[in-house]
Design a protein around this motif. Structure first.
Motif, PDB file in Angstrom:
ATOM      1  N   ARG A  22       0.830  -1.210   0.000  1.00 16.14           N
ATOM      2  CA  ARG A  22       0.000   0.000   0.000  1.00 16.14           C
ATOM      3  C   ARG A  22       0.867   1.264   0.000  1.00 16.14           C
ATOM      4  O   ARG A  22       0.532   2.260  -0.640  1.00 16.14           O
ATOM      5  CB  ARG A  22      -0.947   0.005   1.204  1.00 16.14           C
ATOM      6  CG  ARG A  22      -1.923   1.164   1.149  1.00 16.14           C
ATOM      7  CD  ARG A  22      -2.950   1.102   2.250  1.00 16.14           C
ATOM      8  NE  ARG A  22      -2.358   1.320   3.543  1.00 16.14           N
ATOM      9  CZ  ARG A  22      -2.945   1.018   4.698  1.00 16.14           C
ATOM     10  NH1 ARG A  22      -4.160   0.492   4.713  1.00 16.14           N
ATOM     11  NH2 ARG A  22      -2.354   1.262   5.836  1.00 16.14           N
ATOM     12  N   LYS A 121      -2.127   6.563   1.071  1.00 16.45           N
ATOM     13  CA  LYS A 121      -1.766   6.993   2.429  1.00 16.45           C
ATOM     14  C   LYS A 121      -0.908   8.230   2.256  1.00 16.45           C
ATOM     15  O   LYS A 121       0.321   8.135   2.191  1.00 16.45           O
ATOM     16  CB  LYS A 121      -0.969   5.893   3.125  1.00 16.45           C
ATOM     17  CG  LYS A 121      -1.779   5.039   4.028  1.00 16.45           C
ATOM     18  CD  LYS A 121      -1.586   5.480   5.464  1.00 16.45           C
ATOM     19  CE  LYS A 121      -2.508   4.690   6.376  1.00 16.45           C
ATOM     20  NZ  LYS A 121      -2.665   5.367   7.652  1.00 16.45           N
ATOM     21  N   GLU A 157     -16.015   6.336   4.752  1.00 13.02           N
ATOM     22  CA  GLU A 157     -15.061   5.970   5.807  1.00 13.02           C
ATOM     23  C   GLU A 157     -15.428   6.702   7.083  1.00 13.02           C
ATOM     24  O   GLU A 157     -16.111   7.719   7.051  1.00 13.02           O
ATOM     25  CB  GLU A 157     -13.636   6.398   5.423  1.00 13.02           C
ATOM     26  CG  GLU A 157     -13.103   5.687   4.225  1.00 13.02           C
ATOM     27  CD  GLU A 157     -11.588   5.720   4.180  1.00 13.02           C
ATOM     28  OE1 GLU A 157     -10.946   5.144   5.064  1.00 13.02           O
ATOM     29  OE2 GLU A 157     -11.055   6.347   3.256  1.00 13.02           O
ATOM     30  N   GLY A 159     -13.625   8.752   9.624  1.00 13.65           N
ATOM     31  CA  GLY A 159     -12.381   9.425  10.008  1.00 13.65           C
ATOM     32  C   GLY A 159     -11.201   8.697   9.405  1.00 13.65           C
ATOM     33  O   GLY A 159     -11.067   8.598   8.190  1.00 13.65           O
ATOM     34  N   THR A 160     -10.359   8.138  10.242  1.00 13.25           N
ATOM     35  CA  THR A 160      -9.203   7.377   9.748  1.00 13.25           C
ATOM     36  C   THR A 160      -9.443   5.881   9.927  1.00 13.25           C
ATOM     37  O   THR A 160      -8.529   5.121  10.253  1.00 13.25           O
ATOM     38  CB  THR A 160      -7.914   7.803  10.470  1.00 13.25           C
ATOM     39  OG1 THR A 160      -8.138   7.654  11.864  1.00 13.25           O
ATOM     40  CG2 THR A 160      -7.551   9.232  10.156  1.00 13.25           C
ATOM     41  N   MET A 161     -10.676   5.483   9.694  1.00 16.30           N
ATOM     42  CA  MET A 161     -11.007   4.049   9.803  1.00 16.30           C
ATOM     43  C   MET A 161     -11.960   3.679   8.676  1.00 16.30           C
ATOM     44  O   MET A 161     -12.697   4.526   8.168  1.00 16.30           O
ATOM     45  CB  MET A 161     -11.713   3.768  11.136  1.00 16.30           C
ATOM     46  CG  MET A 161     -10.860   4.017  12.363  1.00 16.30           C
ATOM     47  SD  MET A 161     -11.774   3.717  13.885  1.00 16.30           S
ATOM     48  CE  MET A 161     -12.853   5.133  13.938  1.00 16.30           C
ATOM     49  N   ASN A 162     -11.972   2.411   8.332  1.00 20.29           N
ATOM     50  CA  ASN A 162     -13.008   1.909   7.424  1.00 20.29           C
ATOM     51  C   ASN A 162     -14.262   1.641   8.247  1.00 20.29           C
ATOM     52  O   ASN A 162     -14.185   1.428   9.454  1.00 20.29           O
ATOM     53  CB  ASN A 162     -12.532   0.630   6.714  1.00 20.29           C
ATOM     54  CG  ASN A 162     -11.388   0.909   5.763  1.00 20.29           C
ATOM     55  OD1 ASN A 162     -10.264   0.520   5.997  1.00 20.29           O
ATOM     56  ND2 ASN A 162     -11.671   1.613   4.668  1.00 20.29           N
ATOM     57  N   LEU A 181      -9.487   4.323   1.507  1.00 15.09           N
ATOM     58  CA  LEU A 181      -8.227   3.639   1.789  1.00 15.09           C
ATOM     59  C   LEU A 181      -8.493   2.145   1.969  1.00 15.09           C
ATOM     60  O   LEU A 181      -9.420   1.753   2.672  1.00 15.09           O
ATOM     61  CB  LEU A 181      -7.590   4.204   3.057  1.00 15.09           C
ATOM     62  CG  LEU A 181      -6.138   3.776   3.220  1.00 15.09           C
ATOM     63  CD1 LEU A 181      -5.202   4.771   2.546  1.00 15.09           C
ATOM     64  CD2 LEU A 181      -5.758   3.634   4.666  1.00 15.09           C
ATOM     65  N   ILE A 184      -6.040  -2.485   5.984  1.00 17.67           N
ATOM     66  CA  ILE A 184      -5.559  -3.850   6.223  1.00 17.67           C
ATOM     67  C   ILE A 184      -6.391  -4.498   7.337  1.00 17.67           C
ATOM     68  O   ILE A 184      -6.669  -5.690   7.295  1.00 17.67           O
ATOM     69  CB  ILE A 184      -4.050  -3.814   6.497  1.00 17.67           C
ATOM     70  CG1 ILE A 184      -3.369  -3.460   5.160  1.00 17.67           C
ATOM     71  CG2 ILE A 184      -3.523  -5.149   7.019  1.00 17.67           C
ATOM     72  CD1 ILE A 184      -2.116  -2.703   5.247  1.00 17.67           C
ATOM     73  N   THR A 185      -6.841  -3.676   8.276  1.00  9.38           N
ATOM     74  CA  THR A 185      -7.754  -4.197   9.304  1.00  9.38           C
ATOM     75  C   THR A 185      -9.058  -4.611   8.630  1.00  9.38           C
ATOM     76  O   THR A 185      -9.595  -5.683   8.902  1.00  9.38           O
ATOM     77  CB  THR A 185      -8.031  -3.103  10.359  1.00  9.38           C
ATOM     78  OG1 THR A 185      -6.801  -2.481  10.689  1.00  9.38           O
ATOM     79  CG2 THR A 185      -8.678  -3.674  11.597  1.00  9.38           C
ATOM     80  N   ALA A 225     -12.918   0.458  11.707  1.00  8.18           N
ATOM     81  CA  ALA A 225     -11.848  -0.530  11.814  1.00  8.18           C
ATOM     82  C   ALA A 225     -10.574   0.048  11.221  1.00  8.18           C
ATOM     83  O   ALA A 225     -10.574   0.582  10.110  1.00  8.18           O
ATOM     84  CB  ALA A 225     -12.234  -1.807  11.059  1.00  8.18           C
TER      85      ALA A 225
HETATM   86  C1  LIG Z   1      -8.302   7.134   5.878  1.00  9.43           C
HETATM   87  C2  LIG Z   1      -8.087   5.808   6.509  1.00  9.43           C
HETATM   88  N1  LIG Z   1      -8.957   4.819   6.262  1.00  9.43           N
HETATM   89  C3  LIG Z   1      -8.786   3.582   6.778  1.00  9.43           C
HETATM   90  C4  LIG Z   1      -7.719   3.292   7.612  1.00  9.43           C
HETATM   91  C5  LIG Z   1      -7.535   1.899   8.136  1.00  9.43           C
HETATM   92  O1  LIG Z   1      -6.490   1.253   7.489  1.00  9.43           O
HETATM   93  P1  LIG Z   1      -5.628   0.138   8.221  1.00  9.43           P
HETATM   94  O2  LIG Z   1      -6.593  -0.898   8.688  1.00  9.43           O
HETATM   95  O3  LIG Z   1      -4.695  -0.386   7.205  1.00  9.43           O
HETATM   96  O4  LIG Z   1      -4.958   0.814   9.366  1.00  9.43           O
HETATM   97  C6  LIG Z   1      -6.800   4.301   7.915  1.00  9.43           C
HETATM   98  C7  LIG Z   1      -5.688   4.073   8.832  1.00  9.43           C
HETATM   99  O5  LIG Z   1      -4.651   3.717   8.651  1.00  9.43           O
HETATM  100  C8  LIG Z   1      -6.977   5.583   7.342  1.00  9.43           C
HETATM  101  O6  LIG Z   1      -6.118   6.560   7.599  1.00  9.43           O
END
Ligand SMILES: Cc1ncc(COP(=O)(O)O)c(C=O)c1O
Length: 283
Positions: A22, A121, A157, A159-162, A181, A184-185, A225
């Motif tokens: 990624r 990212k 999404e 925030g910074t999670m799916n 994004l 991976i989680t 997640a």
């Molecule tokens: C915008 C965004 N979406 C989703 C995720 C989740 O991705 P991952 O599970 O790879 O951490 C993240 C965090 O890293 C993110 O910044």
């Protein structure tokens, strides 16, 4: 990504191969040279072996590992740089959000647009989130749920999670695209759903479906997640000035998936998909 320690003091990374891929997909989109995958993994191994004593042992804590690359050519121009620096830094961290969070469904601002680089990212993707998120915080929310930039009808999404939504016995997550994004989680949890016999669908989720599910009682769980929090339970969501509070459910899918995932990450469960990468300390 994160490094974890098991009871016997072995250190592990979770799916570094996926993180490396990624990282390189993100580099390509930003016209930055990619990093050789095996050199990248070797660098990670070296660093974690050196810093192993900084990996916290308590549940929820870990060593956060942050590879990054930035332009270093001394020039002022709107061109790709001729020089870059690639670094990996790390720091011990506790879990990001420990309590269930309140989120606001955002309709005015957008995180990413079709054809853009929302799937990368990239620092700019985060920079653009701060102001709308600060506005939501002033209204009492902790995070935003981003909607699609064209219609604002579909959630993308958290925030910074799916994002994952449970309607009755079905878990649904938005499909990844160029605006989302590829977490991976998220992809690990989709696999774990298959392993645990939880029915999972990857499809667009309309805001209206959330509202209908709230009204007819089919909406049971909402969670984010991501690497930072693994699973972050969402206790309420705000939409057009109305707050929708979810009741807690027993045997929540979010909690089950979080346990299954963290047990694999911390070497407490069998790793049938070869997601753990054991750090070789003798380097
Ligand atoms: C915008 C965004 N979406 C989703 C995720 C989740 O991705 P991952 O599970 O790879 O951490 C993240 C965090 O890293 C993110 O910044």
């Amino acid at each position: 990504m994160k490094a974890y320690k098991d009871e016997d003091n072995n250190a592990f990374l979770f799916r570094p191969d996926q993180n490396i891929k990624r990282f390189n997909r993100s580099c390509e989109r930003l016209a930055i040279p990619t990093v050789d995958e095996s050199q990248f993994l070797e660098a990670l191994n070296h660093l974690i072996a050196l810093e192993k004593n900084w990996i916290p042992e308590d549940e929820g804590s870990s060593l956060y590992v942050r590879p990054f690359v930035f332009a270093t050519e001394p020039a002022i121009k709107a061109n790709p740089s001729l020089e870059y620096r690639f670094c990996i830094i790390c720091a011990p961290v506790a879990s990001y959000f420990s309590d269930a969070i309140a989120v606001k469904i955002e309709e005015q601002f957008s995180r990413a647009a079709p054809g853009g680089f929302g799937y990368a990212k990239a620092a700019g993707n985060y920079g653009g989130q701060f102001y709308p998120t600060e506005l939501a915080k002033a209204e009492g929310y902790q995070q935003l749920i981003w909607t699609d930039a064209l219609t604002h009808k579909y959630i993308e999404e958290a925030g910074t999670m799916n994002i994952f939504v449970r309607f009755e016995d079905t878990l649904v997550t938005s499909p990844v695209s160029d605006t989302i994004l590829d977490g991976i989680t998220r992809k690990s949890m989709i696999q774990l759903c298959h392993d645990l016999n939880i029915h999972i669908e990857e499809r667009p989720i309309a805001v209206q479906e959330l509202l209908d599910g709230f009204e007819n009682g089919k909406l049971l769980e909402l969670f984010g997640a991501g690497t930072a929090a693994v699973v972050s339970e969402i206790k309420s969501f705000g939409y057009r000035g109305v707050n929708y509070e979810l009741d807690a459910v027993e045997n929540a899918y979010g909690a089950r998936l979080k346990k299954a995932l963290t047990d694999i990450q911390r070497n407490r469960a069998e790793d049938i998909h070869q997601w753990r990468y054991q750090i070789n300390a003798d380097v």
